[in-house]
Design an enzyme around this catalytic site. Sequence first.
Site, PDB file in Angstrom:
ATOM      1  CG  ASP A   1     112.411   7.992   3.639  1.00 24.60           C
ATOM      2  OD1 ASP A   1     112.194   6.861   3.573  1.00 24.60           O
ATOM      3  OD2 ASP A   1     111.646   8.702   3.030  1.00 24.60           O
ATOM      4  NE  ARG A   2     107.865   4.681   4.711  1.00 24.91           N
ATOM      5  CZ  ARG A   2     106.692   4.283   4.433  1.00 24.91           C
ATOM      6  NH1 ARG A   2     106.295   3.364   5.024  1.00 24.91           N
ATOM      7  NH2 ARG A   2     105.973   5.056   3.765  1.00 24.91           N
TER       8      ARG A   2
ATOM      9  CB  THR B   1      99.575  11.779   4.849  1.00 27.71           C
ATOM     10  OG1 THR B   1      98.945  11.532   5.959  1.00 27.71           O
ATOM     11  CG2 THR B   1     100.484  10.831   4.492  1.00 27.71           C
TER      12      THR B   1
ATOM     13  CD  GLU C   1     104.646  11.370   7.106  1.00 27.38           C
ATOM     14  OE1 GLU C   1     103.587  11.575   6.600  1.00 27.38           O
ATOM     15  OE2 GLU C   1     105.442  10.966   6.523  1.00 27.38           O
TER      16      GLU C   1
END
Length: 554
Positions: free
Chosen positions: A283-284, A348, A367
Amino acid sequence: MSVTTVPTKPFDGQKPGTSGLRKRTAVFEKSPHYTENFIQATLDSFPGGVQGAALVVGGDGRYFSVPAIQRIIRVCAGNGVARLIVGQHGILSTPAVSHLIRLHKTKGGILLTASHNPGGPDADFGIKANLSSGQPAGENVTNAIYEKTKTISEYRIVEGEDVDVSKIGETKFGAMEIAVVDSVADYLAYLGEIFSFPLIKEFLQQGDFTVRFDALHGVTGPYGRALFVDTFGLPESSIQNCVPSPTFNGGHPDPNLTYAKSVVDAVEKEGLSFGAASDGDGDRNMIIGKGAFVNPSDSVAIIADWAEKAIPYFQKGGVKGLARSMPTSGALDRVAKAHNLPFFEVPTGWKFFGNLMDAGKLSICGEESFGTGSDHIREKDGLWAVVAWLSIMAMANKEKPGTSVQDVLQAHYQKYGRNFFSRYDYEEVESAGAQALMDALAQKFADPSFAGTKLGSFEVAKGDEFSYTDPVDGSVSLHQGHMITFTDGSRIIFRLSGTGSAGATIRLYVEKYSQDPSEYAADAQVGLKPLIDEALKLSELEKYTGRSKPTVIT
Ligand code: VG1
Ligand code: CO
């Protein structure tokens, strides 16, 4: 097969954090009933219950994933779940789970991952629940799970042989159907609808713009291969570390300049145009170019700025709104303003974006922690961000051949100014010291004379603790980080991480805005040094933690 009720006792600390329950692997693996307790509490907390429901199950393939899935199968069967959709070998990236939940309209999913934390018998494991629109369970559900784990006295299972999750196809466990599905196919097909693969392929096939994708031995290995080699027709050298490993090959599957150094080095040494990496569960993302690091806060701003021009999904559907997490820099705010778009600042954690997306208020968000995504699913999506960047580079090169990642960055700064941003992580410090540091900051902020004081050359506008009221359902989230805002718009933020598995991790975020073109090419660390020094002085970080240096600097 009949349902067996197993007596059990509560375990301390089964409290889901920023993104699920994360502990040392041995806690899940070696404490009898630990995993089953948490799954029972999770199933009990799904809104509307799971009787007769379908769920998606999969994860990043880290050590203990398949045994955990066998336990989940038994507890799901014991709770009357009708159907499980399981990734082959238990492998599904976090974005792929979110997509499958939406595609098959299931009640939700259970994800086995500790994301970017290392994996293995002596490292970390994690379990997370996602709901029916594919989003990570919000605090109302995670709080309910935690409350149940504190009073649990039994769980229900159906006993039976282990299910073979290595073969694609339909099978049964008692009355429950199990579909073992290809980990990659549906997700990749969906990316193909969002982006123009032929356009990107044509651009990359010209051969001037060279790329390297690094999966860091995480879950995106097979996805990266399917994309770069099979779809774009690039050579093997366009990917590296793309064989998933239960221990991430002993590494730390976190795409940043420290842990993804291998791809940074490759881009520099081999003179490649573009490099990217993703984390353990996919996911990053990290995006780099030759001589260029794309800060994640800038990345989401640039994607948002280019979206309607370069990405078919947004060309068709438009961009409804933009959002970022609180510590993420204000670069995105400026794009929202210029495009006249609704804008949101949330705490967050990706779970805070879901409601806004479901309500049709939000299309693109990000983010600072290398998370970027859109309302195509309800998780941040590493490969989506990579392909978004390739789309931008293809379009930019169509307009002006030879455009580099650095050119795109600099053009953005020329247009919007530059938000210098950095994050210092102090990992696994002693919990009591970390808490004392946070408490002392809160006390300083509570003094009415704090506003107006000077920290070096920076004048404090205010110090406060961030809280959030969800504009869709009105739910309130308190204690989301201590923030100092300065009169020039600069910020210092201190937060305790909610994804660690041992001790406490302190995150320090600093941000400074510049509209001076002579600074745009500068190294962020140099420009931010005075602010960082003030943050360390004010917080007395070394006194409280004994640390004179951070574990990771981004
Ligand atoms: C960190 C990041 C946060 C991110 C979360 C989950 O949380 O700061 O932005 O959403 O990890 O990412 P924390 O509480 O440790 O700061 V992942 O890739 O673990 O799903
Ligand atoms: Co992750």
